[in-house]
Scaffold this motif. Structure first.
Motif, PDB file in Angstrom:
ATOM      1  N   MET A 177      75.769  97.813  51.408  1.00 25.61           N
ATOM      2  CA  MET A 177      76.205  97.533  52.775  1.00 25.61           C
ATOM      3  C   MET A 177      75.968  98.747  53.694  1.00 25.61           C
ATOM      4  SD  MET A 177      79.935  96.304  54.184  1.00 25.61           S
ATOM      5  CE  MET A 177      80.698  97.836  53.720  1.00 25.61           C
ATOM      6  N   ILE A 178      76.315  99.934  53.224  1.00 22.26           N
ATOM      7  CA  ILE A 178      76.165 101.142  54.040  1.00 22.26           C
ATOM      8  C   ILE A 178      74.692 101.419  54.320  1.00 22.26           C
ATOM      9  CG2 ILE A 178      76.483 103.649  54.063  1.00 22.26           C
ATOM     10  CD1 ILE A 178      79.130 103.082  52.413  1.00 22.26           C
ATOM     11  N   GLN A 229      72.234  99.298  54.354  1.00 22.68           N
ATOM     12  CA  GLN A 229      71.739  98.283  55.286  1.00 22.68           C
ATOM     13  C   GLN A 229      72.184  98.588  56.712  1.00 22.68           C
ATOM     14  OE1 GLN A 229      73.046  94.608  53.420  1.00 22.68           O
ATOM     15  NE2 GLN A 229      71.048  94.336  52.446  1.00 22.68           N
ATOM     16  N   LYS A 230      73.425  99.024  56.875  1.00 16.34           N
ATOM     17  CA  LYS A 230      73.904  99.387  58.217  1.00 16.34           C
ATOM     18  C   LYS A 230      73.156 100.599  58.765  1.00 16.34           C
ATOM     19  CE  LYS A 230      78.441  97.317  58.206  1.00 16.34           C
ATOM     20  NZ  LYS A 230      79.880  97.489  58.341  1.00 16.34           N
ATOM     21  N   MET A 231      72.691 101.482  57.858  1.00 16.31           N
ATOM     22  CA  MET A 231      71.890 102.641  58.263  1.00 16.31           C
ATOM     23  C   MET A 231      70.440 102.231  58.530  1.00 16.31           C
ATOM     24  SD  MET A 231      73.030 105.566  55.571  1.00 16.31           S
ATOM     25  CE  MET A 231      74.576 106.445  55.670  1.00 16.31           C
ATOM     26  N   ARG A 232      70.135 100.960  58.326  1.00 17.17           N
ATOM     27  CA  ARG A 232      68.800 100.399  58.503  1.00 17.17           C
ATOM     28  C   ARG A 232      67.772 101.025  57.553  1.00 17.17           C
ATOM     29  NH1 ARG A 232      69.205  97.222  63.210  1.00 17.17           N
ATOM     30  NH2 ARG A 232      70.834  97.917  64.613  1.00 17.17           N
ATOM     31  N   ASP A 257      79.487  98.610  48.275  1.00 13.00           N
ATOM     32  CA  ASP A 257      79.574  99.574  49.375  1.00 13.00           C
ATOM     33  C   ASP A 257      78.221 100.183  49.699  1.00 13.00           C
ATOM     34  OD1 ASP A 257      82.349  99.290  49.451  1.00 13.00           O
ATOM     35  OD2 ASP A 257      82.733 101.136  48.310  1.00 13.00           O
TER      36      ASP A 257
END
Length: 139
Positions: free
Chosen positions: A55-56, A58-61, A52
């Protein structure tokens, strides 16, 4: 509705068992010479939340370069000897913002990590801490 997860544990010899989830490519040795089911539960919690958090972030860049999650658990003395306390320590590598790391961990622990939710539902106190390091140490 999602499909049920199916698996099998088979007695191998002495006090060794082989466990496999249907359709997975790997198996695990449980018991003597392998990992205990309760220790595997701890690793499941650490693996679930690690997935988690990466992934989180990475999504937040956020520029995450690595992650380690250390986990420890204390079990009750009486049976069933479930965990009464579990602590996770996240070691995040990269030039990531502290508030983003904290938010990613909170989202994992409060919303996404099903394994952590199971442990908490059993009544265990689940705590966490984290540190951010610029790069993974070289040995």
């Amino acid at each position: 509705m999602s499909e049920p997860v199916r698996g099998k544990v088979e007695w191998f010899k002495d006090y060794q068992f082989i466990g496999r989830i249907a359709d997975d490519k790997c198996s695990v040795i449980l018991g003597e010479g392998g990992i205990s089911p309760m220790k595997l539960l701890l690793l499941s919690v650490a693996g679930c939340t690690a997935y988690d958090v990466v992934m989180i972030l990475q999504k937040m860049r956020e520029p995450i370069e690595g992650l380690e999650v250390e986990i420890s658990g204390e079990r009750r003395e009486e049976h069933p000897r479930i965990y009464k306390k579990v602590h996770l320590h996240y070691r995040v590598y990269g030039n990531v913002k502290e508030e983003k790391v904290k938010r990613a961990i909170e989202l994992s622990q409060d919303k996404y990590c099903s394994a952590s939710a199971h442990v908490k539902l059993s009544g265990a106190e689940l705590t966490y801490s984290f540190e951010i390091l610029p790069e993974k140490g070289r040995d």
